[in-house]
Design a protein around this motif. Structure first.
Motif, PDB file in Angstrom:
ATOM      1  N   SER A 163       0.881  -1.080   0.603  1.00  0.00           N
ATOM      2  CA  SER A 163      -0.107   0.363   0.078  1.00  0.00           C
ATOM      3  C   SER A 163       0.915   1.329   0.324  1.00  0.00           C
ATOM      4  O   SER A 163       1.603   1.309  -0.001  1.00  0.00           O
ATOM      5  CB  SER A 163      -0.984   0.280   1.166  1.00  0.00           C
ATOM      6  OG  SER A 163       0.296   0.406   2.373  1.00  0.00           O
ATOM      7  N   TYR A 164       0.359   2.209  -0.207  1.00  0.00           N
ATOM      8  CA  TYR A 164       1.085   3.666  -0.822  1.00  0.00           C
ATOM      9  C   TYR A 164       0.121   4.929   0.353  1.00  0.00           C
ATOM     10  O   TYR A 164      -0.668   4.715   0.656  1.00  0.00           O
ATOM     11  CB  TYR A 164       1.043   4.940  -1.499  1.00  0.00           C
ATOM     12  CG  TYR A 164       1.838   5.555  -1.666  1.00  0.00           C
ATOM     13  CD1 TYR A 164       3.116   5.671  -1.595  1.00  0.00           C
ATOM     14  CD2 TYR A 164       0.993   6.881  -1.647  1.00  0.00           C
ATOM     15  CE1 TYR A 164       4.334   6.324  -1.838  1.00  0.00           C
ATOM     16  CE2 TYR A 164       2.228   7.912  -2.153  1.00  0.00           C
ATOM     17  CZ  TYR A 164       3.441   7.871  -1.853  1.00  0.00           C
ATOM     18  OH  TYR A 164       4.130   9.051  -1.886  1.00  0.00           O
ATOM     19  N   LEU A 165       1.444   4.989   1.911  1.00  0.00           N
ATOM     20  CA  LEU A 165      -0.059   5.945   2.659  1.00  0.00           C
ATOM     21  C   LEU A 165       0.070   7.743   2.298  1.00  0.00           C
ATOM     22  O   LEU A 165       1.435   8.065   1.508  1.00  0.00           O
ATOM     23  CB  LEU A 165       0.951   6.056   3.762  1.00  0.00           C
ATOM     24  CG  LEU A 165       1.249   4.927   4.669  1.00  0.00           C
ATOM     25  CD1 LEU A 165       1.814   5.049   5.698  1.00  0.00           C
ATOM     26  CD2 LEU A 165      -0.840   3.925   4.685  1.00  0.00           C
ATOM     27  N   THR A 166      -0.599   8.076   2.543  1.00  0.00           N
ATOM     28  CA  THR A 166      -0.798   9.567   1.211  1.00  0.00           C
ATOM     29  C   THR A 166      -0.623  10.797   2.308  1.00  0.00           C
ATOM     30  O   THR A 166      -0.549  11.881   2.190  1.00  0.00           O
ATOM     31  CB  THR A 166      -1.587   9.622   0.814  1.00  0.00           C
ATOM     32  OG1 THR A 166      -2.901   9.523   0.637  1.00  0.00           O
ATOM     33  CG2 THR A 166      -1.876   8.690  -0.881  1.00  0.00           C
ATOM     34  N   GLY A 167      -0.634  10.317   3.527  1.00  0.00           N
ATOM     35  CA  GLY A 167      -0.812  10.841   4.562  1.00  0.00           C
ATOM     36  C   GLY A 167      -1.808  10.617   5.654  1.00  0.00           C
ATOM     37  O   GLY A 167      -1.654   9.504   5.543  1.00  0.00           O
ATOM     38  N   ARG A 168      -2.001  11.065   6.849  1.00  0.00           N
ATOM     39  CA  ARG A 168      -2.735  10.154   7.913  1.00  0.00           C
ATOM     40  C   ARG A 168      -3.823  10.309   7.528  1.00  0.00           C
ATOM     41  O   ARG A 168      -5.552  10.391   7.842  1.00  0.00           O
ATOM     42  CB  ARG A 168      -2.700  11.527   9.174  1.00  0.00           C
ATOM     43  CG  ARG A 168      -1.588  11.940   9.825  1.00  0.00           C
ATOM     44  CD  ARG A 168      -1.374  13.340  10.724  1.00  0.00           C
ATOM     45  NE  ARG A 168      -2.152  11.946  12.236  1.00  0.00           N
ATOM     46  CZ  ARG A 168      -2.256  12.052  12.826  1.00  0.00           C
ATOM     47  NH1 ARG A 168      -2.339  13.559  13.366  1.00  0.00           N
ATOM     48  NH2 ARG A 168      -2.955  11.289  14.121  1.00  0.00           N
ATOM     49  N   SER A 169      -4.280   9.361   6.513  1.00  0.00           N
ATOM     50  CA  SER A 169      -5.300   8.865   6.401  1.00  0.00           C
ATOM     51  C   SER A 169      -5.336   7.341   6.108  1.00  0.00           C
ATOM     52  O   SER A 169      -4.596   6.567   5.376  1.00  0.00           O
ATOM     53  CB  SER A 169      -5.829   9.827   4.712  1.00  0.00           C
ATOM     54  OG  SER A 169      -4.903  10.074   3.347  1.00  0.00           O
ATOM     55  N   TYR A 170      -6.443   6.726   5.028  1.00  0.00           N
ATOM     56  CA  TYR A 170      -7.000   5.579   4.846  1.00  0.00           C
ATOM     57  C   TYR A 170      -5.570   4.719   3.842  1.00  0.00           C
ATOM     58  O   TYR A 170      -5.716   5.856   2.747  1.00  0.00           O
ATOM     59  CB  TYR A 170      -7.829   5.172   4.357  1.00  0.00           C
ATOM     60  CG  TYR A 170      -8.081   3.357   4.368  1.00  0.00           C
ATOM     61  CD1 TYR A 170      -8.416   2.956   5.318  1.00  0.00           C
ATOM     62  CD2 TYR A 170      -7.886   3.010   3.417  1.00  0.00           C
ATOM     63  CE1 TYR A 170      -9.090   1.621   5.480  1.00  0.00           C
ATOM     64  CE2 TYR A 170      -7.916   1.339   2.929  1.00  0.00           C
ATOM     65  CZ  TYR A 170      -8.906   1.131   4.028  1.00  0.00           C
ATOM     66  OH  TYR A 170      -8.778  -0.813   4.095  1.00  0.00           O
ATOM     67  N   PRO A 171      -4.739   3.806   3.987  1.00  0.00           N
ATOM     68  CA  PRO A 171      -4.168   3.527   2.899  1.00  0.00           C
ATOM     69  C   PRO A 171      -4.097   2.923   1.456  1.00  0.00           C
ATOM     70  O   PRO A 171      -5.625   2.319   1.616  1.00  0.00           O
ATOM     71  CB  PRO A 171      -3.360   2.616   3.941  1.00  0.00           C
ATOM     72  CG  PRO A 171      -3.838   1.766   4.493  1.00  0.00           C
ATOM     73  CD  PRO A 171      -4.654   2.687   5.247  1.00  0.00           C
ATOM     74  N   VAL A 172      -3.751   3.294   0.521  1.00  0.00           N
ATOM     75  CA  VAL A 172      -4.449   3.159  -0.810  1.00  0.00           C
ATOM     76  C   VAL A 172      -3.871   1.631  -1.238  1.00  0.00           C
ATOM     77  O   VAL A 172      -2.951   1.832  -1.283  1.00  0.00           O
ATOM     78  CB  VAL A 172      -3.462   4.888  -2.074  1.00  0.00           C
ATOM     79  CG1 VAL A 172      -3.862   4.029  -3.155  1.00  0.00           C
ATOM     80  CG2 VAL A 172      -3.586   5.302  -1.391  1.00  0.00           C
TER      81      VAL A 172
END
Length: 593
Positions: free
Chosen positions: A273-282
């Motif tokens: 996955s990829y973390l774009t910030g303090r949000s749900y991982p992509v």
């Protein structure tokens, strides 16, 4: 990785429930192109929902009713595409019929070019109008992705094709769904991982440091073993939901290469996955990224492993592994394939490491050194220096009444030094969270507000003391009450702030021991004050009932005072020893976080 808003905080973090693209609110703009939910599961192959249209012919400017219907579903994403280029951008725009259940999205910078759900509530039918643009292609086909629940969804269910009146016959429809691809093989592990080669052949991250996953179920273990141009990854730890690790360029959450092992029933799914910030991982596909995947579940411990190439040319969001990164380790709850945000700070290595370089055995911390120092200084100030200073001022005036430096009594000198130390320690500790966060924390509940109040009172108290009137000045009584009120308020608020601060994700001291220890300290201090108050009262009563003979009174008073002084000194020594024990307990807990 960006800071955890760690807005562990503590607070209960927001549950991230996913529908299309992982958003129950339907704000799924990131899925406009592929129309694929980022759930990490395979879509269903046989559609059970359908799209119907109010007319089969259209011309620019027409408004056509489009209806999605079928068994109950929670989420959807509806678009119109050129039937001759279904991979192209959305065509035209929509008008809502019921804004309670559907909303417009802006895809490809075209407002209203897609429609999605507004909530994860169950629904069986959605109706909207499609507005044909002036530049509409000859043939239009509507596509919809429907989510029944997190792991059950259909991608790009097609409608019948509608055409302009004079358009040539449409004879070569394109496939509306991507062909199913074979997932990489996944096997089951037969035994726990071994830490025997850590620092020799394996690069290992462990918590506690030097723990052994073979014999310690509570051991959180991550290892990297280089094999030519690939790296074998092993991860193990106690969790009922998921384990994850990530590579990060900094100690903050965001723009990170992450990998999750998610438990679902008696199966573990491994997902990059990829973390774009303090949000749900992509969530991303494992195809072309991970190989030799394996997992094992035993006694509440998740174990998973996979192999990854050091470099993955052409694969977005995957870091090359032969560079140095901070390594994050986190665990949290999961249900039905959906992951919840971790309720405590991830373990973060103390520095950046190249996992393909020299094998090492390293540890990490779940708390920033600045937050640890903040907590330690506040404990020293408000559990030790201020408490002793208050007792000295309240009960030791007669014990240490002799003048000392600058003609001031010893008790006053000791009291002043301890209170100034409290103010200085508070000021230093107060700055540290702001340096760490880079500003105000919006996720720390009431703790920062109480902390600011304590800081204000800690600065105000010594300033008030500089204006202390002479002993027999009429204003001295007002000063005494003001000085006592400000100091008492600061102590009470400080204890409340410490209770709340211990639960914040940034520190997150062990439960429930931290609560019992803090309650023990409060009882210890109050008990000591009560004991000294009772002693002072009994001493005064003893003097009052002495014989009327003046010499007898003076002799008895002297003896009583001497006995009282010894008692007070013994109590103070015992109190300080007890304070030191509580302080060591808290400082040890902070050091172990």
């Amino acid at each position: 990785m960006a800071a955890p808003e760690f807005t562990v905080s503590a607070l209960v973090f927001v549950l991230l429930i996913c529908s299309v693209a992982g958003y129950p609110s339907g704000k799924v703009v990131m899925s406009c192109g592929g129309m694929i939910p980022q759930h990490g599961h395979r879509p269903q192959s046989e559609p059970v929902h359908q799209i119907t249209v109010s007319q089969m012919k259209f011309k620019p400017g027409d408004q056509i009713q489009v209806t999605l219907s079928g068994p109950q579903f929670r989420g959807f994403l509806l678009e119109a595409r050129d039937a001759e280029d279904l991979s192209g951008p959305p065509v035209g725009s929509f008008t809502l019929i019921d804004s309670e259940v559907s909303q417009l999205l802006t895809c490809e910078d075209v407002q209203g070019s897609a429609v999605s759900h507004t909530s994860p509530s169950k629904k069986t039918e959605i109706k909207v109008y499609w507005n044909a643009p002036s530049s509409a292609p000859n043939h239009i086909q509507f596509l919809v992705t429907v989510v029944e629940k997190y792991k059950i969804y259909w991608v790009k269910i097609p409608s019948h094709i509608i055409s302009q009146p004079n358009a040539p016959t449409f004879t070569t429809p394109k496939a509306t769904t991507q062909p199913m691809t074979t997932s990489p093989s996944v096997s089951q592990l037969t035994k726990p991982f071994s830490a025997s080669e850590c620092g020799n052949k394996k690069f290992c991250v462990r918590s506690p440091l030097n723990c052994d996953p073979e014999s310690e179920p509570a051991c959180v273990f991550l290892s990297f073993t280089r094999d030519d141009q690939t790296v074998m990854v092993e991860m193990s730890g106690p969790s009922e939901g998921y384990l994850s690790f990530a590579f990060s360029h900094d100690r903050w959450m965001g723009d990170d290469d992450a990998y999750l092992c998610i438990r679902e029933d008696q199966t573990v799914y491994i997902r990059p996955s990829y973390l774009t910030g303090r949000s749900y991982p992509v969530m991303e596909s494992t195809r072309g990224t991970l190989e030799d995947m394996a997992w094992r579940l035993v006694d509440g411990v998740i174990q998973c492993s996979f192999r990854r190439n050091i470099t993955l040319p052409g694969v977005k969001n995957r870091f090359v592994l032969n560079e140095s990164y901070y390594i994050f380790l986190a665990e949290g709850a999961a249900h039905d394939g959906r992951i919840f945000r971790h309720l405590k700070q991830p373990l973060i290595t103390y520095e950046k490491y190249d996992v393909t370089g020299t094998p090492k055995n390293v540890g990490g911390s779940r708390s920033s050194p600045l937050l640890k120092a903040h907590g330690a200084l506040m404990f020293v100030a408000w559990m030790t220096t201020v408490s002793i200073g208050v007792l000295v001022a309240r009960f030791f005036r007669s014990v240490w009444s002799k003048a000392f430096f600058l003609g001031e009594a010893v008790w006053f000198q000791v009291h002043r030094i301890l209170m100034l130390a409290t103010s200085v320690l508070t000021c230093i500790a107060f700055v540290m969270p702001f340096v760490y966060r880079g500003g105000w924390s919006r996720h720390a509940g009431y703790h920062p507000y109480l902390g600011c109040t304590v800081m204000t009172l800690a600065v105000l108290q010594p300033l008030l003391a500089t204006f202390r009137p002479p002993l027999h000045d009429p204003r001295r009584q007002v000063f005494n009450w003001t000085h006592w009120s400000v100091g008492t308020a600061a102590r009470i608020i400080a204890v409340a702030a410490m209770f709340l601060g211990m639960d914040l994700p940034g520190l997150n001291l062990p439960s429930p021991q931290k609560t019992y220890a803090m309650m023990g300290f409060v009882v210890w201090h109050i008990g000591t004050e009560v004991l000294l108050e009772i002693h002072a009262y009994r001493l005064s009563r003893k003097v009052e009932i002495l014989d009327d003979d003046r010499i007898q009174i003076l002799q008895s008073l002297t003896v009583a005072e001497a006995e009282g002084h010894v008692f007070k000194k013994v109590v103070l020594v015992i109190y300080i020893c007890g304070n030191m024990i509580f302080l060591v307990i808290f400082l040890s807990a902070i050091n172990q976080v």
